[in-house]
Write a protein that holds these residues in place. Structure first.
Motif, PDB file in Angstrom:
ATOM      1  N   ALA A 128       0.819  -1.216   0.000  1.00  0.00           N
ATOM      2  CA  ALA A 128       0.000   0.000   0.000  1.00  0.00           C
ATOM      3  C   ALA A 128       0.853   1.267   0.000  1.00  0.00           C
ATOM      4  CB  ALA A 128      -0.930   0.010   1.205  1.00  0.00           C
ATOM      5  N   SER A 129       2.118   1.135   0.387  1.00  0.00           N
ATOM      6  CA  SER A 129       2.996   2.309   0.406  1.00  0.00           C
ATOM      7  C   SER A 129       4.367   1.952  -0.153  1.00  0.00           C
ATOM      8  CB  SER A 129       3.145   2.846   1.833  1.00  0.00           C
ATOM      9  OG  SER A 129       3.798   1.884   2.642  1.00  0.00           O
ATOM     10  N   VAL A 130       5.139   2.997  -0.457  1.00  0.00           N
ATOM     11  CA  VAL A 130       6.515   2.823  -0.938  1.00  0.00           C
ATOM     12  C   VAL A 130       7.407   3.696  -0.059  1.00  0.00           C
ATOM     13  CG1 VAL A 130       8.098   3.071  -2.897  1.00  0.00           C
ATOM     14  CG2 VAL A 130       5.718   2.420  -3.297  1.00  0.00           C
ATOM     15  N   LYS A 131       8.503   3.118   0.420  1.00  0.00           N
ATOM     16  CA  LYS A 131       9.439   3.852   1.267  1.00  0.00           C
ATOM     17  C   LYS A 131      10.623   4.283   0.404  1.00  0.00           C
ATOM     18  CE  LYS A 131      12.495   3.179   5.250  1.00  0.00           C
ATOM     19  NZ  LYS A 131      13.006   2.212   6.219  1.00  0.00           N
ATOM     20  N   ILE A 132      10.813   5.590   0.299  1.00  0.00           N
ATOM     21  CA  ILE A 132      11.924   6.145  -0.498  1.00  0.00           C
ATOM     22  C   ILE A 132      12.905   6.797   0.472  1.00  0.00           C
ATOM     23  CG2 ILE A 132      12.571   7.756  -2.350  1.00  0.00           C
ATOM     24  CD1 ILE A 132       9.002   7.173  -2.258  1.00  0.00           C
ATOM     25  N   THR A 133      14.172   6.455   0.361  1.00  0.00           N
ATOM     26  CA  THR A 133      15.202   7.048   1.216  1.00  0.00           C
ATOM     27  C   THR A 133      16.096   7.933   0.365  1.00  0.00           C
ATOM     28  OG1 THR A 133      15.144   5.017   2.500  1.00  0.00           O
ATOM     29  CG2 THR A 133      16.934   6.520   2.973  1.00  0.00           C
ATOM     30  N   ALA A 134      16.408   9.126   0.892  1.00  0.00           N
ATOM     31  CA  ALA A 134      17.242  10.070   0.146  1.00  0.00           C
ATOM     32  C   ALA A 134      18.358  10.605   1.039  1.00  0.00           C
ATOM     33  CB  ALA A 134      16.389  11.225  -0.381  1.00  0.00           C
ATOM     34  N   VAL A 135      19.404  11.101   0.407  1.00  0.00           N
ATOM     35  CA  VAL A 135      20.534  11.714   1.106  1.00  0.00           C
ATOM     36  C   VAL A 135      20.510  13.210   0.825  1.00  0.00           C
ATOM     37  CG1 VAL A 135      23.056  11.784   1.272  1.00  0.00           C
ATOM     38  CG2 VAL A 135      21.898   9.602   0.854  1.00  0.00           C
ATOM     39  N   GLY A 136      20.658  14.030   1.885  1.00  0.00           N
ATOM     40  CA  GLY A 136      20.675  15.482   1.702  1.00  0.00           C
ATOM     41  C   GLY A 136      20.417  16.202   2.999  1.00  0.00           C
ATOM     42  N   ALA A 137      20.748  17.480   3.054  1.00  0.00           N
ATOM     43  CA  ALA A 137      20.541  18.337   4.240  1.00  0.00           C
ATOM     44  C   ALA A 137      21.172  17.727   5.495  1.00  0.00           C
ATOM     45  CB  ALA A 137      19.052  18.604   4.464  1.00  0.00           C
ATOM     46  N   SER A 189      21.401  14.594   6.211  1.00  0.00           N
ATOM     47  CA  SER A 189      20.794  13.311   6.586  1.00  0.00           C
ATOM     48  C   SER A 189      21.183  12.240   5.565  1.00  0.00           C
ATOM     49  CB  SER A 189      19.269  13.441   6.632  1.00  0.00           C
ATOM     50  OG  SER A 189      18.675  12.183   6.836  1.00  0.00           O
ATOM     51  N   ASP A 190      21.595  11.058   6.087  1.00  0.00           N
ATOM     52  CA  ASP A 190      21.929   9.937   5.195  1.00  0.00           C
ATOM     53  C   ASP A 190      20.714   9.102   4.848  1.00  0.00           C
ATOM     54  OD1 ASP A 190      24.576  10.592   5.285  1.00  0.00           O
ATOM     55  OD2 ASP A 190      25.017   9.266   6.986  1.00  0.00           O
ATOM     56  N   ASP A 191      19.639   9.286   5.614  1.00  0.00           N
ATOM     57  CA  ASP A 191      18.484   8.397   5.415  1.00  0.00           C
ATOM     58  C   ASP A 191      17.167   9.159   5.596  1.00  0.00           C
ATOM     59  OD1 ASP A 191      18.728   8.880   8.093  1.00  0.00           O
ATOM     60  OD2 ASP A 191      18.724   6.787   8.733  1.00  0.00           O
ATOM     61  N   PHE A 192      17.030  10.252   4.866  1.00  0.00           N
ATOM     62  CA  PHE A 192      15.790  11.028   4.929  1.00  0.00           C
ATOM     63  C   PHE A 192      14.714  10.224   4.202  1.00  0.00           C
ATOM     64  CE2 PHE A 192      12.743  14.372   4.314  1.00  0.00           C
ATOM     65  CZ  PHE A 192      12.937  15.214   5.405  1.00  0.00           C
ATOM     66  N   THR A 193      13.647   9.912   4.937  1.00  0.00           N
ATOM     67  CA  THR A 193      12.676   8.927   4.444  1.00  0.00           C
ATOM     68  C   THR A 193      11.353   9.571   4.052  1.00  0.00           C
ATOM     69  OG1 THR A 193      13.685   7.266   5.852  1.00  0.00           O
ATOM     70  CG2 THR A 193      11.460   6.796   5.086  1.00  0.00           C
ATOM     71  N   VAL A 194      10.797   9.084   2.944  1.00  0.00           N
ATOM     72  CA  VAL A 194       9.474   9.493   2.474  1.00  0.00           C
ATOM     73  C   VAL A 194       8.623   8.235   2.398  1.00  0.00           C
ATOM     74  CG1 VAL A 194       8.187  10.622   0.620  1.00  0.00           C
ATOM     75  CG2 VAL A 194      10.596  11.205   0.987  1.00  0.00           C
ATOM     76  N   ILE A 195       7.454   8.255   3.033  1.00  0.00           N
ATOM     77  CA  ILE A 195       6.500   7.156   2.859  1.00  0.00           C
ATOM     78  C   ILE A 195       5.404   7.683   1.930  1.00  0.00           C
ATOM     79  CG2 ILE A 195       4.885   5.561   3.973  1.00  0.00           C
ATOM     80  CD1 ILE A 195       7.731   5.053   4.917  1.00  0.00           C
ATOM     81  N   ALA A 196       5.397   7.176   0.696  1.00  0.00           N
ATOM     82  CA  ALA A 196       4.414   7.636  -0.302  1.00  0.00           C
ATOM     83  C   ALA A 196       3.375   6.541  -0.522  1.00  0.00           C
ATOM     84  CB  ALA A 196       5.127   7.957  -1.613  1.00  0.00           C
ATOM     85  N   SER A 197       2.141   6.930  -0.815  1.00  0.00           N
ATOM     86  CA  SER A 197       1.148   5.903  -1.152  1.00  0.00           C
ATOM     87  C   SER A 197       1.557   5.276  -2.482  1.00  0.00           C
ATOM     88  CB  SER A 197      -0.246   6.529  -1.272  1.00  0.00           C
ATOM     89  OG  SER A 197      -0.338   7.262  -2.482  1.00  0.00           O
ATOM     90  N   ASP A 198       1.138   4.027  -2.700  1.00  0.00           N
ATOM     91  CA  ASP A 198       1.544   3.361  -3.946  1.00  0.00           C
ATOM     92  C   ASP A 198       1.024   4.131  -5.160  1.00  0.00           C
ATOM     93  OD1 ASP A 198      -1.076   2.651  -3.300  1.00  0.00           O
ATOM     94  OD2 ASP A 198      -0.970   0.732  -4.336  1.00  0.00           O
ATOM     95  N   GLY A 199      -0.189   4.705  -5.031  1.00  0.00           N
ATOM     96  CA  GLY A 199      -0.760   5.474  -6.148  1.00  0.00           C
ATOM     97  C   GLY A 199       0.089   6.680  -6.506  1.00  0.00           C
ATOM     98  N   ASP A 200       0.478   7.454  -5.467  1.00  0.00           N
ATOM     99  CA  ASP A 200       1.301   8.655  -5.703  1.00  0.00           C
ATOM    100  C   ASP A 200       2.654   8.276  -6.293  1.00  0.00           C
ATOM    101  OD1 ASP A 200      -0.693  10.186  -4.694  1.00  0.00           O
ATOM    102  OD2 ASP A 200       0.306  10.707  -2.805  1.00  0.00           O
ATOM    103  N   TYR A 201       3.252   7.206  -5.740  1.00  0.00           N
ATOM    104  CA  TYR A 201       4.593   6.835  -6.199  1.00  0.00           C
ATOM    105  C   TYR A 201       4.570   6.375  -7.658  1.00  0.00           C
ATOM    106  CZ  TYR A 201       8.952   4.411  -6.936  1.00  0.00           C
ATOM    107  OH  TYR A 201      10.141   4.017  -7.474  1.00  0.00           O
ATOM    108  N   PHE A 202       3.631   5.481  -8.001  1.00  0.00           N
ATOM    109  CA  PHE A 202       3.653   4.919  -9.355  1.00  0.00           C
ATOM    110  C   PHE A 202       3.131   5.897 -10.411  1.00  0.00           C
ATOM    111  CE2 PHE A 202       4.098   0.997  -6.857  1.00  0.00           C
ATOM    112  CZ  PHE A 202       5.270   0.535  -7.456  1.00  0.00           C
ATOM    113  N   ALA A 203       2.450   6.975  -9.951  1.00  0.00           N
ATOM    114  CA  ALA A 203       2.070   8.035 -10.907  1.00  0.00           C
ATOM    115  C   ALA A 203       3.322   8.793 -11.349  1.00  0.00           C
ATOM    116  CB  ALA A 203       1.066   8.988 -10.254  1.00  0.00           C
TER     117      ALA A 203
END
Length: 361
Positions: free
Chosen positions: A312-321, A323-337
């Motif tokens: 139901a969700s997708v966990k995206i991890t990014a590096v920046g600011a 932080s080595d593991d800045f995390t975004v929890i996106a709904s599957d609909g938002d992510y795959f769009a």
């Protein structure tokens, strides 16, 4: 059934092993009849605290009160508590009735009376059909029910559970969580449960006590812990907030602005910090958007380091600011769009209301 429950009052309790302090003068009141989970990483002091409540570990300084009685110097059997161990510690040569009745036998209760009480406890656990079996003939979940029956036969005011679900497979864990919660509500006694699983604590507890390095970082209801983590450790350990750290560059009108070492500035609502102070802020992982910061939002540009599909969700991890593991929890609909890949440059944004000012322990 049983309804007596005791408040547990931990007053400035420390545990010192030689030169090592495992628990640093913690104070906590666990309300009578509540389900309390001690949560934290290995070695944080949670099991030592549980064992001090049980009387299996001596207290270096401080006192523990159960109801109106100071039990600091009482042996385990005199405390009105019962402990269920991680290993279940069942006797392999005894059938289930004798396993469950063992503590009553030690107290000199007659054979017929103790066996009748043991059968009653096995019924409570829906295990009476297995009464004549030995532990080796049972599954892990069944052994756990027997261990619970054995702990509860003494009519304790508080049941202490040391990582009771850690040996079970994931599906059984979820089922046993529901059973433990139902049991606690049925009996009405105080449950104190040690775990290192955030999900387990959130699912079970009325109150979660987060420990780190022998100290209590926060003791609160699950929702408060989720919405308002008290410190950067709690925010990180619970896993539902990102943490950005920097120094205060301005503090006025109830808004604090900080600058991170990489140079970006971010704002958070709050008081009591002055320019130059170190400061941590938490940002809810499910409130971060993969889009460019607009006029009323905050954010930065980062690089995607990992993507985990969770249904139901997708966990995206990014590096920046910083932080080595800045995390975004996106709904599957938002992510795959608008999907992204590892290595992509992304914009991350959130609103001022989605950030929380974190305290320092």
């Amino acid at each position: 059934m049983m309804s007596k429950a005791a408040e547990i009052d931990i007053a400035s309790v420390s545990k010192v092993y030689g030169a090592t302090t495992a628990v640093h003068a913690i104070s906590l009141k666990i309300p009578a009849g509540s389900y309390c989970c001690f949560l934290g990483p290995s070695g944080c002091g949670k099991t030592s605290t549980l064992r001090m409540i049980a009387g299996h570990e001596s207290i270096s300084t401080g006192d523990i009160r159960l109801g109106n009685t100071v039990v600091t110097d009482f042996p385990p059997a005199k405390r009105g508590t019962a402990m269920m161990f991680q290993s279940y510690a069942l006797f392999p040569h005894l059938d289930l009735i004798d396993n469950v009745a063992f503590s009553l036998k030690m107290k000199g209760v007659g054979k017929d009376e103790r066996r009748a009480k043991a059968l009653e406890m096995l019924k409570l656990m829906q295990m009476e059909a297995y009464a004549s079996r030995r532990p080796a003939q049972l599954s892990g979940g069944q052994q756990q029910r027997v261990a619970l029956a054995r702990a509860l036969i003494t009519d304790p005011e508080a049941l202490l559970l040391d990582e009771p679900l850690s040996a079970l497979d994931p599906f059984l864990k979820i089922r046993m969580r529901a059973e433990l919660k139902k049991l606690q509500k049925t009996l009405g006694i105080t449950f104190v449960h040690v775990t290192h699983s955030q999900e387990e604590a959130m699912a079970l507890a009325d109150m979660i006590v987060v420990m780190n390095e022998g100290k209590i970082e926060q003791a609160a209801a699950p929702r408060q812990l989720f919405e308002r983590p008290a410190t950067a450790f709690v925010a990180r350990f619970m896993g539902d907030h990102n943490v950005l750290s920097g120094r205060v560059v301005s503090a006025e009108g109830g808004v604090i602005t900080l600058k991170v070492p990489e140079g970006q500035t971010f704002s958070v609502r709050g008081e009591g910090r002055k320019v130059g102070d170190p400061v941590d802020i938490g940002i809810r992982t499910d409130r971060v958007r993969l889009e460019r910061p607009a006029e009323k939002t905050l954010g930065f540009h980062g690089v995607v380091s990992n993507i985990e599909y969770r249904g139901a969700s997708v966990k995206i991890t990014a590096v920046g600011a910083g932080s080595d593991d800045f995390t975004v929890i996106a709904s599957d609909g938002d992510y795959f769009a608008k999907p992204v890949s590892i290595g992509d440059a992304v914009s991350l944004s959130w609103t001022l209301e989605d950030a929380v000012l974190l305290g320092r322990p």
